[in-house]
Design a protein around this motif. Structure first.
Motif, PDB file in Angstrom:
ATOM      1  N   LEU A   1       0.810  -1.209   0.000  1.00 54.21           N
ATOM      2  CA  LEU A   1       0.000   0.000   0.000  1.00 54.21           C
ATOM      3  C   LEU A   1       0.845   1.261   0.000  1.00 54.21           C
ATOM      4  O   LEU A   1       1.679   1.459   0.896  1.00 54.21           O
ATOM      5  CB  LEU A   1      -0.892  -0.023   1.256  1.00 54.21           C
ATOM      6  N   ASP A   2       0.613   2.097  -0.995  1.00 58.40           N
ATOM      7  CA  ASP A   2       1.177   3.441  -0.989  1.00 58.40           C
ATOM      8  C   ASP A   2       0.196   4.315  -0.214  1.00 58.40           C
ATOM      9  O   ASP A   2      -1.015   4.100  -0.291  1.00 58.40           O
ATOM     10  CB  ASP A   2       1.336   3.947  -2.423  1.00 58.40           C
ATOM     11  N   LEU A   3       0.674   5.275   0.524  1.00 60.68           N
ATOM     12  CA  LEU A   3      -0.230   6.150   1.272  1.00 60.68           C
ATOM     13  C   LEU A   3      -0.771   7.281   0.418  1.00 60.68           C
ATOM     14  O   LEU A   3      -1.932   7.658   0.543  1.00 60.68           O
ATOM     15  CB  LEU A   3       0.474   6.719   2.507  1.00 60.68           C
ATOM     16  N   GLY A   4       0.057   7.838  -0.443  1.00 56.07           N
ATOM     17  CA  GLY A   4      -0.372   8.938  -1.296  1.00 56.07           C
ATOM     18  C   GLY A   4      -1.136   8.410  -2.495  1.00 56.07           C
ATOM     19  O   GLY A   4      -0.555   7.843  -3.414  1.00 56.07           O
ATOM     20  N   LEU A   5      -2.466   8.577  -2.446  1.00 56.47           N
ATOM     21  CA  LEU A   5      -3.335   8.010  -3.488  1.00 56.47           C
ATOM     22  C   LEU A   5      -4.463   8.964  -3.829  1.00 56.47           C
ATOM     23  O   LEU A   5      -4.920   9.725  -2.975  1.00 56.47           O
ATOM     24  CB  LEU A   5      -4.001   6.716  -2.989  1.00 56.47           C
ATOM     25  N   PRO A   6      -4.978   8.857  -5.055  1.00 54.98           N
ATOM     26  CA  PRO A   6      -6.246   9.524  -5.346  1.00 54.98           C
ATOM     27  C   PRO A   6      -7.394   8.657  -4.837  1.00 54.98           C
ATOM     28  O   PRO A   6      -7.235   7.452  -4.643  1.00 54.98           O
ATOM     29  CB  PRO A   6      -6.258   9.605  -6.873  1.00 54.98           C
ATOM     30  N   ILE A   7      -8.526   9.283  -4.645  1.00 55.68           N
ATOM     31  CA  ILE A   7      -9.718   8.534  -4.236  1.00 55.68           C
ATOM     32  C   ILE A   7     -10.294   7.780  -5.437  1.00 55.68           C
ATOM     33  O   ILE A   7     -10.688   6.627  -5.328  1.00 55.68           O
ATOM     34  CB  ILE A   7     -10.779   9.479  -3.643  1.00 55.68           C
TER      35      ILE A   7
ATOM     36  N   ASN B   1       4.335   0.951   1.628  1.00 52.55           N
ATOM     37  CA  ASN B   1       5.550   1.320   0.908  1.00 52.55           C
ATOM     38  C   ASN B   1       5.356   2.737   0.397  1.00 52.55           C
ATOM     39  O   ASN B   1       4.758   2.956  -0.637  1.00 52.55           O
ATOM     40  CB  ASN B   1       5.837   0.349  -0.230  1.00 52.55           C
ATOM     41  N   SER B   2       5.823   3.669   1.195  1.00 51.54           N
ATOM     42  CA  SER B   2       5.549   5.063   0.909  1.00 51.54           C
ATOM     43  C   SER B   2       6.635   5.924   1.510  1.00 51.54           C
ATOM     44  O   SER B   2       7.180   5.608   2.564  1.00 51.54           O
ATOM     45  CB  SER B   2       4.193   5.446   1.527  1.00 51.54           C
ATOM     46  N   THR B   3       6.913   7.035   0.848  1.00 53.21           N
ATOM     47  CA  THR B   3       7.856   7.990   1.402  1.00 53.21           C
ATOM     48  C   THR B   3       7.144   9.027   2.262  1.00 53.21           C
ATOM     49  O   THR B   3       7.789   9.897   2.831  1.00 53.21           O
ATOM     50  CB  THR B   3       8.637   8.698   0.278  1.00 53.21           C
ATOM     51  N   THR B   4       5.827   8.924   2.374  1.00 53.58           N
ATOM     52  CA  THR B   4       5.075   9.828   3.235  1.00 53.58           C
ATOM     53  C   THR B   4       5.533   9.644   4.672  1.00 53.58           C
ATOM     54  O   THR B   4       5.533   8.532   5.195  1.00 53.58           O
ATOM     55  CB  THR B   4       3.558   9.548   3.128  1.00 53.58           C
ATOM     56  N   GLU B   5       5.937  10.714   5.277  1.00 56.67           N
ATOM     57  CA  GLU B   5       6.420  10.663   6.653  1.00 56.67           C
ATOM     58  C   GLU B   5       5.255  10.419   7.611  1.00 56.67           C
ATOM     59  O   GLU B   5       4.241  11.100   7.553  1.00 56.67           O
ATOM     60  CB  GLU B   5       7.113  11.981   7.032  1.00 56.67           C
ATOM     61  N   LEU B   6       5.409   9.442   8.460  1.00 51.71           N
ATOM     62  CA  LEU B   6       4.421   9.115   9.481  1.00 51.71           C
ATOM     63  C   LEU B   6       5.131   8.872  10.791  1.00 51.71           C
ATOM     64  O   LEU B   6       6.253   8.392  10.814  1.00 51.71           O
ATOM     65  CB  LEU B   6       3.695   7.808   9.140  1.00 51.71           C
ATOM     66  N   ASP B   7       4.448   9.157  11.846  1.00 48.51           N
ATOM     67  CA  ASP B   7       4.890   8.675  13.141  1.00 48.51           C
ATOM     68  C   ASP B   7       4.330   7.259  13.221  1.00 48.51           C
ATOM     69  O   ASP B   7       3.174   7.057  13.575  1.00 48.51           O
ATOM     70  CB  ASP B   7       4.338   9.558  14.257  1.00 48.51           C
ATOM     71  N   ASP B   8       5.146   6.276  12.833  1.00 47.17           N
ATOM     72  CA  ASP B   8       4.660   4.902  12.728  1.00 47.17           C
ATOM     73  C   ASP B   8       4.049   4.407  14.028  1.00 47.17           C
ATOM     74  O   ASP B   8       3.061   3.687  14.015  1.00 47.17           O
ATOM     75  CB  ASP B   8       5.778   3.959  12.278  1.00 47.17           C
ATOM     76  N   GLU B   9       4.621   4.800  15.142  1.00 44.77           N
ATOM     77  CA  GLU B   9       4.081   4.365  16.434  1.00 44.77           C
ATOM     78  C   GLU B   9       2.648   4.864  16.595  1.00 44.77           C
ATOM     79  O   GLU B   9       1.750   4.113  16.954  1.00 44.77           O
ATOM     80  CB  GLU B   9       4.960   4.886  17.577  1.00 44.77           C
ATOM     81  N   GLU B  10       2.427   6.123  16.281  1.00 49.87           N
ATOM     82  CA  GLU B  10       1.092   6.710  16.436  1.00 49.87           C
ATOM     83  C   GLU B  10       0.095   6.138  15.425  1.00 49.87           C
ATOM     84  O   GLU B  10      -1.014   5.754  15.780  1.00 49.87           O
ATOM     85  CB  GLU B  10       1.174   8.231  16.263  1.00 49.87           C
ATOM     86  N   TYR B  11       0.484   6.070  14.166  1.00 48.56           N
ATOM     87  CA  TYR B  11      -0.448   5.663  13.118  1.00 48.56           C
ATOM     88  C   TYR B  11      -0.687   4.156  13.063  1.00 48.56           C
ATOM     89  O   TYR B  11      -1.773   3.711  12.760  1.00 48.56           O
ATOM     90  CB  TYR B  11       0.032   6.155  11.745  1.00 48.56           C
TER      91      TYR B  11
ATOM     92  N   PHE C   1       7.613   0.410   5.176  1.00 43.16           N
ATOM     93  CA  PHE C   1       8.936   0.397   4.561  1.00 43.16           C
ATOM     94  C   PHE C   1       9.079   1.674   3.729  1.00 43.16           C
ATOM     95  O   PHE C   1       8.380   1.834   2.740  1.00 43.16           O
ATOM     96  CB  PHE C   1       9.115  -0.789   3.610  1.00 43.16           C
ATOM     97  N   TYR C   2       9.955   2.560   4.155  1.00 41.01           N
ATOM     98  CA  TYR C   2      10.226   3.743   3.344  1.00 41.01           C
ATOM     99  C   TYR C   2      10.982   3.345   2.089  1.00 41.01           C
ATOM    100  O   TYR C   2      10.822   3.940   1.037  1.00 41.01           O
ATOM    101  CB  TYR C   2      11.015   4.777   4.148  1.00 41.01           C
ATOM    102  N   GLU C   3      11.807   2.323   2.230  1.00 42.61           N
ATOM    103  CA  GLU C   3      12.514   1.755   1.087  1.00 42.61           C
ATOM    104  C   GLU C   3      12.515   0.240   1.255  1.00 42.61           C
ATOM    105  O   GLU C   3      12.788  -0.274   2.337  1.00 42.61           O
ATOM    106  CB  GLU C   3      13.945   2.275   1.026  1.00 42.61           C
ATOM    107  N   VAL C   4      12.198  -0.445   0.195  1.00 42.76           N
ATOM    108  CA  VAL C   4      12.135  -1.906   0.250  1.00 42.76           C
ATOM    109  C   VAL C   4      13.484  -2.489  -0.111  1.00 42.76           C
ATOM    110  O   VAL C   4      14.089  -2.110  -1.110  1.00 42.76           O
ATOM    111  CB  VAL C   4      11.072  -2.443  -0.725  1.00 42.76           C
ATOM    112  N   THR C   5      13.926  -3.405   0.723  1.00 43.01           N
ATOM    113  CA  THR C   5      15.111  -4.180   0.395  1.00 43.01           C
ATOM    114  C   THR C   5      14.692  -5.643   0.373  1.00 43.01           C
ATOM    115  O   THR C   5      13.675  -6.022   0.966  1.00 43.01           O
ATOM    116  CB  THR C   5      16.239  -3.998   1.434  1.00 43.01           C
ATOM    117  N   ARG C   6      15.466  -6.436  -0.285  1.00 46.08           N
ATOM    118  CA  ARG C   6      15.176  -7.871  -0.355  1.00 46.08           C
ATOM    119  C   ARG C   6      15.086  -8.462   1.053  1.00 46.08           C
ATOM    120  O   ARG C   6      14.169  -9.182   1.381  1.00 46.08           O
ATOM    121  CB  ARG C   6      16.266  -8.573  -1.171  1.00 46.08           C
ATOM    122  N   GLU C   7      16.057  -8.128   1.881  1.00 48.60           N
ATOM    123  CA  GLU C   7      16.115  -8.690   3.226  1.00 48.60           C
ATOM    124  C   GLU C   7      14.876  -8.320   4.059  1.00 48.60           C
ATOM    125  O   GLU C   7      14.277  -9.174   4.708  1.00 48.60           O
ATOM    126  CB  GLU C   7      17.379  -8.215   3.935  1.00 48.60           C
ATOM    127  N   LYS C   8      14.477  -7.032   4.041  1.00 42.27           N
ATOM    128  CA  LYS C   8      13.302  -6.614   4.817  1.00 42.27           C
ATOM    129  C   LYS C   8      12.046  -7.331   4.350  1.00 42.27           C
ATOM    130  O   LYS C   8      11.249  -7.790   5.163  1.00 42.27           O
ATOM    131  CB  LYS C   8      13.086  -5.097   4.687  1.00 42.27           C
TER     132      LYS C   8
END
Length: 133
Positions: A55-61, A93-103, A117-124
């Motif tokens: 899921l990307d956070l920045g989306l159109p409706i 998977n988004s570069t939108t800044e979030l307080d992950d703990e809060e959200y 994941f702000y950036e996806v790696t194979r390992e993650k």
């Protein structure tokens, strides 16, 4: 593995996900949607057949790009919470800044398997999926 990939600009992300996830399941299928309304309907209609949501956070409706918001993806999570759909793992998977703990805390408390994941790696990605099994 059936993956729902929700992103209005997937071209710079989807290949990496497919490459990494094919190491886990070569028979995977990917359904790509580009807006929150279509994603919500697809999740509701296919809840028993989705194995992972990316899921990307920045989306159109809407499909035509109308109603873009940098946190529109959160409305998809809210729908899942309201309908008690907690069995599908979600990778934000988004570069939108979030307080992950809060959200993300309310979702994790309800049993969601969810990570941002702000950036996806194979390992993650592999580690996240292995933790599912």
């Amino acid at each position: 593995m059936n993956i729902l990939f929700v992103d209005d600009q997937p071209e710079h992300k989807i290949d990496k996900f497919v490459q990494y996830l094919s190491e886990i399941d070569k028979e995977m299928s990917v359904k790509l949607v580009n807006c929150s309304n279509v994603a919500k309907k697809y999740i509701t209609d296919n809840v028993d057949s989705i194995d992972l949501i990316v899921l990307d956070l920045g989306l159109p409706i809407f499909r035509d790009g109308y109603g873009y918001d940098e946190k529109e993806g959160l409305t998809i999570l809210q729908l899942m919470l309201r309908k008690n759909i907690t069995n599908i793992p979600v990778i934000i998977n988004s570069t939108t800044e979030l307080d992950d703990e809060e959200y993300l805390k309310p979702y994790k408390e309800k049993g969601f398997k969810i990570e941002h994941f702000y950036e996806v790696t194979r390992e993650k990605l592999i580690n996240f999926m292995k933790a599912e099994n």
